[in-house]
Scaffold this active site. Structure first.
Site, short mmCIF file in Angstrom:
data_model
loop_
_atom_site.label_atom_id
_atom_site.label_comp_id
_atom_site.label_asym_id
_atom_site.label_seq_id
_atom_site.Cartn_x
_atom_site.Cartn_y
_atom_site.Cartn_z
N SER A 9 1.90 40.65 13.15
CA SER A 9 2.50 39.33 14.61
C SER A 9 2.64 40.02 15.71
CB SER A 9 3.67 39.24 14.22
OG SER A 9 4.11 37.91 15.19
N HIS A 34 -1.32 37.68 13.34
CA HIS A 34 -0.36 35.87 13.03
C HIS A 34 0.48 35.72 14.54
CE1 HIS A 34 2.66 34.08 11.17
NE2 HIS A 34 3.83 34.72 12.08
N ASP A 36 2.65 33.89 16.92
CA ASP A 36 3.70 32.96 16.95
C ASP A 36 4.12 32.97 18.01
OD1 ASP A 36 5.19 34.16 14.12
OD2 ASP A 36 5.71 36.35 15.48
N MET A 38 6.31 30.13 19.48
CA MET A 38 8.16 29.40 20.04
C MET A 38 7.92 28.77 21.27
SD MET A 38 9.32 33.37 19.08
CE MET A 38 9.33 34.19 18.14
N HIS A 67 1.11 30.69 13.49
CA HIS A 67 3.00 29.68 13.33
C HIS A 67 3.36 29.73 14.26
CE1 HIS A 67 6.68 31.55 11.48
NE2 HIS A 67 6.53 30.08 11.45
N MET A 69 6.02 27.34 16.08
CA MET A 69 7.57 27.57 15.93
C MET A 69 7.72 26.35 16.83
SD MET A 69 8.47 31.25 15.12
CE MET A 69 7.08 31.57 15.51
N MET A 138 10.34 32.26 5.70
CA MET A 138 10.23 32.92 6.05
C MET A 138 11.62 33.82 5.73
SD MET A 138 8.91 31.67 8.81
CE MET A 138 9.73 33.50 9.88
N GLY A 143 12.50 32.71 15.48
CA GLY A 143 13.13 32.91 16.46
C GLY A 143 12.88 34.29 17.50
N ASP A 176 7.34 36.35 5.91
CA ASP A 176 7.38 36.81 7.32
C ASP A 176 8.51 37.57 8.18
OD1 ASP A 176 7.25 36.70 10.53
OD2 ASP A 176 6.20 35.01 10.56
N GLY A 177 9.03 37.91 8.71
CA GLY A 177 10.44 38.53 8.75
C GLY A 177 11.42 39.89 8.13
N GLY A 198 5.37 42.68 12.48
CA GLY A 198 5.25 43.32 13.81
C GLY A 198 5.19 44.28 13.93
C1 DX5 Z 1 9.95 35.48 13.40
C2 DX5 Z 1 8.19 35.22 14.56
C3 DX5 Z 1 7.73 36.38 13.08
C4 DX5 Z 1 7.94 37.77 13.45
C5 DX5 Z 1 7.88 38.69 12.49
O1 DX5 Z 1 10.30 34.46 14.27
O2 DX5 Z 1 7.77 34.36 13.37
O3 DX5 Z 1 6.35 37.16 13.03
O4 DX5 Z 1 7.93 38.46 14.40
O5 DX5 Z 1 8.60 40.88 13.31
P1 DX5 Z 1 8.91 42.05 12.68
O6 DX5 Z 1 7.72 42.29 11.48
O7 DX5 Z 1 9.49 41.87 13.62
O8 DX5 Z 1 10.05 41.45 12.11
ZN ZN Z 2 6.06 34.23 12.43
#
Ligand code: DX5
Ligand code: ZN
Length: 217
Positions: A9, A34, A36, A38, A67, A69, A138, A143, A176-177, A198
């Site tokens: 990410s 990836h 992200d 938001m 992705h 959001m 997730m 977020g 993811d996460g 990430g």
């Molecule tokens: C959260 C994101 C993830 C996140 C992953 O909303 O969708 O992709 O950035 O980050 P890490 O791997 O640091 O949890």
């Molecule tokens: Zn993500």
């Protein structure tokens, strides 16, 4: 040992040196990027929009795994279509008519993904499985990067993996996460095929080793 692909990410990259950071991880054996996105409404944070993603078009040598959001994501899907875009993933919770959103993504020649938040049960996607190209489970509340992995993602990964083997569905299973070298084996064993990471990639002291360990190589 089970293996998986990795989708780092870019949320955890250094935004002031985004292209350098992306080129660096690409040289270390990643499968996707990836992205992200938001909107400050569906999630309580704002990341970046399509123009930041497109600034990577000349650097990106692996496909984008986008992705979104975003509340009511149909409004913005076109903006994320590039030659590098393989998947556009929307949230089940953000769509009022998921079937039509999937058709919308497919009509643009892009593979359609659906993500579910930690509080959403996996069965909500039962009626759509045939039309989904990627399911993103997730394992944190969406977020923010850098949160702790939630174990309730594991039975959901298993659920989608079992449905896939039973019925021969084509979707890819992604998580993811909160995933890094120490716990990636747990999601791989549950049946995940693509792992988002990430912080564990971009903030690693040895990125090559982190990527290998997460993939199970
Ligand atoms: C959260 C994101 C993830 C996140 C992953 O909303 O969708 O992709 O950035 O980050 P890490 O791997 O640091 O949890
Ligand atoms: Zn993500």
């Amino acid at each position: 040992m089970e293996k998986a692909m990795i989708s780092p990410s870019i949320l955890a990259a250094d935004f002031a040196r985004l292209a350098e950071d992306v080129a660096d991880v690409q040289a270390r054996g990643i499968d996707y990027l990836h992205i992200d996105v938001m909107d400050g409404a569906f999630v309580p944070n704002i990341s970046f929009g399509p123009d930041v993603m497109k600034s990577l078009n000349s650097t990106a040598s692996v496909p984008y795994d986008v992705h979104l959001m975003i509340e009511d994501p149909d409004r913005y899907i076109e903006k994320f279509v590039t030659d590098n875009t393989e998947f556009i993933t929307v949230h089940y919770e953000a769509c009022s008519d998921l079937a039509s959103t999937l058709d919308h993504i497919h009509s643009l020649g892009i593979k359609a993904g659906v993500s579910i938040k930690p509080g959403t049960e996996p069965e909500v996607l039962d009626d759509y499985l045939e039309n989904i190209d990627l399911i993103l489970v997730m394992s944190v509340e969406p977020g923010f990067g850098g949160q702790k992995f939630m174990e309730n993602s594991l039975p959901k990964i298993k659920y989608y993996s079992d449905r896939k083997s039973e019925k021969g569905y084509k979707y890819l299973i992604e998580v993811d996460g909160g995933i890094g070298p120490a716990n990636a084996h747990v999601v791989r064993d549950a049946g995940v095929e693509l792992i988002v990471a990430g912080s564990a990639v971009f903030k690693a002291s040895d990125r090559t080793e982190a990527i290998r360990a997460i993939k199970g190589e």
